[in-house]
Design an enzyme around this catalytic site. Structure first.
Site, short mmCIF file in Angstrom:
data_model
loop_
_atom_site.label_atom_id
_atom_site.label_comp_id
_atom_site.label_asym_id
_atom_site.label_seq_id
_atom_site.Cartn_x
_atom_site.Cartn_y
_atom_site.Cartn_z
N ASP A 287 45.10 34.64 46.31
CA ASP A 287 44.38 35.29 47.40
C ASP A 287 45.31 35.30 48.62
OD1 ASP A 287 42.54 36.63 48.92
OD2 ASP A 287 40.87 35.30 48.46
C1 NOJ Z 1 41.09 37.96 51.15
C2 NOJ Z 1 39.87 38.06 50.29
O1 NOJ Z 1 39.39 36.77 49.97
C3 NOJ Z 1 40.13 38.82 49.00
O2 NOJ Z 1 38.93 38.95 48.30
C4 NOJ Z 1 40.76 40.15 49.30
O3 NOJ Z 1 40.94 40.88 48.12
C5 NOJ Z 1 42.08 39.90 50.02
N1 NOJ Z 1 41.81 39.21 51.26
C6 NOJ Z 1 42.85 41.18 50.27
O4 NOJ Z 1 42.25 41.93 51.25
#
Ligand code: NOJ
Length: 753
Positions: A287
């Site tokens: 993430d």
């Molecule tokens: C953080 C989020 O937790 C995740 O779900 C997302 O895909 C990413 N940012 C990218 O934007």
């Protein structure tokens, strides 16, 4: 670094029996390419940046976009996220394929969560439809739009089970239930990926967040999850496994720690379970910044250590931690990291690029003409209206609904009544701000020419700036709009009062300690009810709310969620009876925040009660049951269940039993009911929940009609992660329960020999 010593043979575990099949032709091509690659180029493939890549914008600066451009040209970037549009993605792709030594294409990822341009209901809302075809269709349309606008990959579906509506991201998932969540996970993956990953209208799906992100303590985003292996295996993981079985090409790991290990650094989750037991041959992306965050977790000493831990644990691609690129080559050269782990990660990235057809045509998704012809197509907009309709849940109706279209005067009141933005929700892709059909517009379009529609806000929900990434500030003092609202209500035959949340009140980082209606909304409801008792409350929100006040005083309540681009029309379809509501809650609504976390599928405890004395598992100031249970939702008709029976009192592991009931439409109009099957395993090697959803069917019946609804249960349907650490069913006594929600069920006994 602190990770347990990792044996390479275990790290690159032999695929299990359920392994995803590999294409030998692609594997050969990947082998050949890997052989030509330097270590730095392999690591480059594992590197992902977010880029506001704007070829027509200001000149890229040193240390900013200019460095990213340089790195792309040098083959040091595998993927970009947040590069939007066919033109921008084409130009970014040119940097890679026209300049880098091996001309390996980039792939582009974006959070296509509930639509790209045409916006569908937020995923929690859409889940309330229990309509797998509709859910698959909305993902298909979202993929078609996004793939025409340059994207190859969506960071969806989010398949995190959550039992705590304080968590702002409950909005992004399928709610509290594992079985429903698994069915929806599969539908969404199929919708995004279509029949062929290489098709120009397909996106690679990403099952996220692996794992237990929905179990953060107190519902606080990014917070610690400390759950048992039983809960992990029985509750959290099945939707991920369903996504994998449906062919999910990628997984994303998670910000939270679980059992003291950040998910991003978890060998157990990524190497042992996902890539080992489940034989996942796709790619795991971290993430955003989660590799670097292992330093804050207190699990990695520095970024180099974090890179080491994450790669060992099976995080293949580094999203914006900027840890792999500077540190992995050195770690390999010093012998701290085996190059085979880098090869394996790079192989997974390249495999996906081949599967997406990018080596045949790196620009296949970057077609400006197709983008123009595809975004917001009329048929997509129609689908958004239909799916939004299916998502609505009628929570209460004393007979006020449906409304007549020729009613004299309708007052449409409330902070969300003419909000054209909030219905788009928080993760709205490239949905255009203020582009949703508001409730007021929907009602105006639906009523007879003679009907007078009056509107008043009453009280704004938020003050000042709102939106991403700013926190919503609620209006708790400005009552200046109350008199106009009261006046409008007084003169109306019926009031439609739109209450709920601001779009940016739920979503990432938007956890809340108090999930009652914010600001002056309950006060506004009281003021309106004081002059007109015919009030239909329409709720727009991204999470279950605690609304005992509304339940007590309003004669009708329709849960509309953030219903997307066509919200107002879809709500009007339901309010005026053009559509008969059939949605069922994918997550129960609590009576108070103190009940949380809560699920219908809880354990019985040793003191289940209810008892007259005090010594049992309860709160002394509130009943244990939720306000509206999981699976609950009314219709404009009524349904009766009868004749619940099992085909046999017992069956053995090679056989099956059928559980059936007769459903009758006892009302005056046609309607659709979601018939639900629950099971309880009475005694287990570990304790089992009081109820678990095991099947459901949407049944449409004309007034007066009946239908026998039958579910087949096999031993596999009763399997769970046992005390012996095996996924299997244990012989013994079971109860099957059938009903229209998780509370009102009729039961029958059976056993497994
Ligand atoms: C953080 C989020 O937790 C995740 O779900 C997302 O895909 C990413 N940012 C990218 O934007």
């Amino acid at each position: 670094m602190k990770t347990a010593v990792l044996l390479l043979t275990a790290a690159l575990a032999a695929p299990s029996a359920t392994a995803q099949a590999l294409d030998p032709v692609i594997e050969k091509k990947v082998d050949a390419l890997l052989q030509q690659m330097t270590l730095e180029e392999k690591v480059g493939q594992l590197n992902q940046y977010s880029s506001a890549f704007d070829p027509t914008g200001p000149a890229p600066t040193e240390g900013g976009a200019a460095d990213v451009y340089k790195q792309i040209k040098a083959g040091q970037v595998g993927s970009l996220l947040n590069v939007l549009g066919a033109d921008a993605t084409r130009k970014a792709q040119q940097l890679a394929v026209e300049n880098s030594r091996l001309k390996i294409p980039l792939f582009f990822g974006y959070d296509v969560i509930h639509g790209y341009r045409t916006i569908f209901p937020v995923p929690l809302g859409e889940s309330a439809s229990w309509n797998m075809e509709a859910i698959e269709r909305s993902a298909r349309i979202a993929a078609t739009e996004a793939a025409a606008a340059g994207q190859h990959w969506t960071f969806a579906p989010m398949v995190d089970v959550s039992r705590d509506p304080r968590w702002g991201r409950i909005m992004e998932g399928a709610g509290e239930d594992t079985y429903l969540g698994a069915r929806i996970a599969a539908a969404r993956v199929k919708g995004f990926q279509g029949k062929d990953l290489a098709a120009v209208d397909s996106l690679a799906a990403c099952a996220k967040h692996f794992a237990a992100y929905g179990f953060g303590e107190a519902g606080r985003d990014y917070n610690t999850a400390d759950i048992s292996e039983q809960t992990l295996r029985n509750v959290v993981l099945p939707p991920f496994k369903a996504a994998l079985d449906a062919g999910a090409a990628t997984f994303m790991n998670s910000f939270n720690e679980i059992g003291g290990i950040p998910a991003t650094g978890s060998v157990h989750l990524q190497r042992d379970i996902l890539k080992g037991e489940w034989g996942f041959s796709g790619m795991v992306v971290s993430d955003w910044g989660s590799i670097g965050e292992m330093i804050d977790h207190g699990y990695a000493a520095n970024l180099k250590d974090a890179a080491h831990i994450a790669l060992n644990a099976g995080s293949d691609m580094d999203m914006e931690s900027r840890a792999y690129l500077p540190h992995l080559p050195g770690l390999v050269k010093s012998g701290a990291v085996d190059v085979k782990l880098v090869d394996d990660a790079a192989r997974r990235v390249l495999r996906l690029k081949f599967r997406l057809g990018l080596f045949d045509d790196p620009y296949r998704h970057s077609d400006v003409a197709r983008e123009k012809a595809t975004l917001g197509k009329a048929e997509f907009v129609t689908a958004a209206r239909e799916i939004a309709r299916d998502s609505m849940v009628l929570l209460k109706n004393d007979g006020l609904l449906p409304l007549a279209k020729n009613v004299g005067t309708i007052a449409v009141i409330g902070p969300l009544a003419n909000d054209k933005d909030s219905p788009l929700g928080n993760w709205r892709g490239t949905g255009v701000a203020n582009s949703a059909v508001s409730l007021l517009e929907g009602i105006e379009a639906a009523v007879s020419p003679q009907t007078k529609v009056v509107h008043a806000v009453g009280a704004a929900l938020a003050t000042g700036q709102r939106g991403f990434p700013i926190e919503v500030v609620y209006n708790t003092s400005d009552r200046s709009g109350f008199p106009a609202a009261v006046e409008a209500a007084k003169s109306a035959d019926v009031v439609v009062l739109a209450l709920g949340e601001d779009a940016f009140q739920s979503g990432e980082g938007r956890s809340q300690a108090d999930i009652r209606l914010k600001g002056l909304q309950n006060e506004l409801l009281e003021a309106v009810l004081a002059v007109n008792t015919k009030v239909v409350v329409v709720l727009m929100n991204g999470r279950p709310l605690a609304i005992p006040e509304v339940d007590k005083s309003a004669p009708a309540i329709l849960e509309a969620w953030f219903a997307g681009s066509q919200a107002g029309h879809a709500i009007a379809d339901v309010l005026f009876g053009d559509a008969n509501p059939s949605g069922k809650l994918p997550s129960g609504f609590p009576r108070a925040v103190g009940q949380l976390p809560y699920s219908y599928s809880h354990k019985n405890t040793g003191r289940p009660g209810p008892k007259t004395e005090v010594f049992w598992a309860h709160h002394t100031d509130l009943t244990n049951d939720p306000l509206y249970p999981f699976g609950f939702g009314l219709s404009y008709t009524t349904f009766a269940y009868g004749n619940v029976k099992a085909s046999a009192p017992a069956f053995d592991k090679t056989g099956s039993v059928t559980i059936s009931a007769t459903l009758t439409n006892t009302g005056k109009r046609a309607g659709t009911e979601v018939v639900q099957l629950y099971v309880r395993d009475l005694v287990g090697s570990t304790t089992r929940p009081v109820k678990e959803l095991k099947g459901f069917e949407r049944v449409t019946l004309q007034a007066g009609a009946s239908k026998d609804v039958t579910f087949t249960l096999k031993a596999a349907d009763l399997a769970f992660y046992t005390a012996a650490g095996r996924w299997e069913a244990e012989p013994g006594a079971f109860k099957a329960m059938i009903g229209g929600n998780s509370r009102d069920v009729q039961e029958v006994a059976f056993s497994l020999r």
